[in-house]
Design a protein around this motif. Structure first.
Motif, short mmCIF file in Angstrom:
data_model
loop_
_atom_site.label_atom_id
_atom_site.label_comp_id
_atom_site.label_asym_id
_atom_site.label_seq_id
_atom_site.Cartn_x
_atom_site.Cartn_y
_atom_site.Cartn_z
N ALA A 117 0.85 -1.20 0.00
CA ALA A 117 0.00 0.00 0.00
C ALA A 117 0.88 1.25 0.00
O ALA A 117 1.66 1.47 0.93
CB ALA A 117 -0.92 0.00 1.21
N ALA A 118 0.77 2.02 -1.07
CA ALA A 118 1.59 3.23 -1.21
C ALA A 118 0.74 4.37 -1.77
O ALA A 118 1.21 5.16 -2.58
CB ALA A 118 2.78 2.94 -2.12
N GLY A 119 -0.52 4.40 -1.34
CA GLY A 119 -1.43 5.41 -1.89
C GLY A 119 -1.69 6.58 -0.95
O GLY A 119 -2.37 7.53 -1.33
N GLN A 121 -1.36 9.99 1.38
CA GLN A 121 -0.83 11.32 1.06
C GLN A 121 0.38 11.70 1.90
O GLN A 121 1.09 12.63 1.59
CB GLN A 121 -1.92 12.37 1.26
CG GLN A 121 -3.02 12.28 0.23
CD GLN A 121 -4.14 13.28 0.51
OE1 GLN A 121 -4.75 13.24 1.57
NE2 GLN A 121 -4.42 14.15 -0.42
N GLY A 122 0.59 10.94 2.99
CA GLY A 122 1.75 11.21 3.84
C GLY A 122 1.76 12.64 4.38
O GLY A 122 2.81 13.27 4.46
N THR A 123 0.59 13.12 4.78
CA THR A 123 0.48 14.53 5.19
C THR A 123 1.39 14.86 6.37
O THR A 123 1.97 15.94 6.42
CB THR A 123 -0.98 14.88 5.57
OG1 THR A 123 -1.72 13.70 5.79
CG2 THR A 123 -1.63 15.69 4.51
N ILE A 255 3.91 0.52 2.67
CA ILE A 255 5.22 1.00 2.18
C ILE A 255 6.05 1.65 3.28
O ILE A 255 7.27 1.61 3.25
CB ILE A 255 5.01 2.00 1.01
CG1 ILE A 255 6.30 2.29 0.26
CG2 ILE A 255 4.40 3.31 1.49
CD1 ILE A 255 6.64 1.33 -0.80
N ASP A 256 5.38 2.21 4.28
CA ASP A 256 6.13 3.07 5.21
C ASP A 256 6.79 2.34 6.38
O ASP A 256 7.30 2.97 7.29
CB ASP A 256 5.25 4.24 5.71
CG ASP A 256 3.99 3.77 6.41
OD1 ASP A 256 3.84 2.55 6.62
OD2 ASP A 256 3.15 4.64 6.76
N ASN A 257 6.80 1.01 6.33
CA ASN A 257 7.46 0.25 7.38
C ASN A 257 8.63 -0.55 6.79
O ASN A 257 8.44 -1.65 6.29
CB ASN A 257 6.46 -0.69 8.05
CG ASN A 257 7.10 -1.56 9.14
OD1 ASN A 257 8.23 -1.28 9.57
ND2 ASN A 257 6.41 -2.59 9.54
#
Ligand code: UTP
Length: 464
Positions: A117-119, A121-123, A255-257
């Motif tokens: 999962a890389a969708g 917005q990473g605000t 994706i963020d791990n």
């Protein structure tokens, strides 16, 4: 009719002429979206109309009325026999090794596909660059995407079988992520086996349910949450394709791990041996107050309860052995039965309302960057599928082995802590293998050692 992330029904704004689109928005009380239309350049007007056509106005009205959003679980109990803990004794190791063999066989037979999962917005990162591109290799600076791809590549090479991979992207991340992957020749993974699945977006609204504009010619759209995975895979025809190719299990991670085992034969092995429909990995909570979703049982089924929905007395409740009753935190790593994923895609997931800070243009066309939450976003959560599964499993893992997410630009859960935890992970491997770790930065390529077992094997050492 329920407001779920199910296929749209009835006439769609996408089928209307420009004039009809504007009228439909006016009729829905959203006419202000076109406030600046007469002054826009032709391509900007086209962009605004394209944004507008992506909006399901009827669904948005139901969501804004909030009557159909997901409700917090009424009563919860601790997990029962679905919680699997691999102990340190010989029997446990035998079980783990058997699961590992089974998982490897599943991958070798082409029965496992990976979804990353890389969708988002990473605000919180406050950067326009999607997290997938964020450098994470402590020495190499390899980006997160490459880090994950190389772990998959390790298994594909070892087992002599390409692994199907889907990257979940959104309007916010698709273009730059896809360009990046292509530019880097898919980081060595055969492009035939890599697909992009784009999730849908919904408008952010103000307290009155009015759609916000990100610019005079853009609607403030936000991806529909990681629960959008199921519909996105369906829309990309991947659920059907994989089904036809004999895939049975989706190995899902975010994706963020960077520590997560993007593809883990032990986990896949436990999942398939238990004939589980939805399996999850957990770590012990650091403290009752840690802000992480926890596993529990709701209505007799396994579920994830968000930290905000856990009452303080529940968060700190302990059992007879002094352990937190709701102490298993979710790390958003799952193994999902493909047939189960198809049924969730058919049925859809409920939306949650999230209060967020959203920059927008006001009635005078001025950009407003609010200090606090000013808007509502609508999101679905992947773990809302969990209570629908009849057979589930939660595999406890060690935080230091598998969980160090990148959420914030600085401080806790940041690139810096992920880098620190990666180095510490590699140090642990070396220590337990009887090697001296050099001072300072340290890195093992996921292509050679995606996990400690592979690292030890590369040294000719047995699994601990
Ligand atoms: P988060 O919920 O932490 O969101 O997503 P985020 O977008 O990364 O960060 P914030 O909240 O805006 O600061 C956890 C993971 O789920 C993915 C993200 O890419 C991340 O890997 N995700 C989230 C999606 O793929 N789609 C979404 O709609 C939301």
């Amino acid at each position: 009719m329920s407001s779920k992330d199910a296929p749209p029904q009835g006439p769609r704004t996408s089928e209307l002429s420009d004039r009809e689109v504007v009228r439909a928005f006016e009729d829905a009380g959203q006419g202000h979206v076109f406030r600046f239309l007469p002054d826009l350049r032709r391509d900007d007007a086209a962009a605004l109309l394209a944004d507008a056509r992506s909006v399901d106005l009827a669904q948005l009205a139901r969501l804004a009325a909030s009557s159909e959003c997901a409700a917090a679980p009424a009563a919860i109990e601790p997990l029962g026999e679905e919680l699997v803990r691999i102990g340190d004794h010989d029997d446990a190791r035998r079980l783990r090794n058997a699961a590992h063999d089974r998982g490897q066989a599943e991958i070798r037979e082409g029965r496992v596909a990976v979804v990353i999962a890389a969708g988002g917005q990473g605000t919180r990162m406050g950067s326009a660059v999607p997290k997938a591109l964020w450098p994470v290799g402590p020495r190499s600076g390899k980006p997160l995407l490459q880090w994950h791809f190389e772990k998959i590549l390790f298994w594909a090479r070892k087992l002599g079988r390409p692994v199907p991979v889907a990257l979940l992207v959104s309007d916010a991340t698709a273009q730059i992520t896809e360009d990046f992957v292509r530019w880097h020749s898919f980081f060595g993974v055969d492009p035939t086996w890599v697909r992009f699945a784009r999730q849908r977006s919904l408008p952010a609204v103000d307290a009155e349910g009015r759609i916000l504009l990100a610019a005079k010619h853009r609607i403030a759209l936000a991806p529909n949450g990681h629960g959008g995975t199921f519909a996105a895979l369906r829309d990309a025809k991947l659920l059907d394709l994989w089904h036809d190719h004999g895939v049975r299990t989706i190995s899902y991670c975010q994706i963020d791990n960077p520590l997560v085992r993007t593809l883990d034969p032990v986990f896949v092995g436990f999942h398939t041996r238990h004939e589980s429909e939805f399996s999850s990995k957990s770590v012990a909570k650091r403290s009752p107050a840690e802000r992480v979703g926890v596993f529990a049982r709701c209505g007799g089924r396994a579920c994830v309860v968000e930290y905000s929905e856990l009452r303080p007395e529940q968060a700190s409740a302990v059992d007879q052995s002094g352990e937190l009753m709701f102490g298993q935190g979710s790390i958003a790593a799952h193994a999902i039965d493909l047939g189960f994923a198809r049924s969730v895609a058919r049925e859809g997931l409920p939306f949650h309302r999230a209060s967020k800070r959203v920059a927008h243009v006001d009635a005078h066309g001025r950009l407003v960057s609010p200090e606090g939450a000013n808007a509502v976003k609508f999101e679905t959560f992947l773990f809302d599928a969990l209570p629908r599964a009849h057979r589930t499993l939660v595999l406890e893992t060690r935080r230091s082995d598998e969980f160090s997410p990148i959420k914030n630009a600085e401080g806790e859960d940041s690139p810096e802590t992920a880098r620190r935890d990666l180095i510490e992970l590699f140090r642990g491997w070396m220590r337990r293998a009887g090697r001296d770790a050099p001072p300072g930065s340290l890195e093992f390529s996921p292509l050679e050692a995606p996990d400690e077992h592979a690292y030890r094997a590369s040294l000719g050492l047995p699994w601990k």
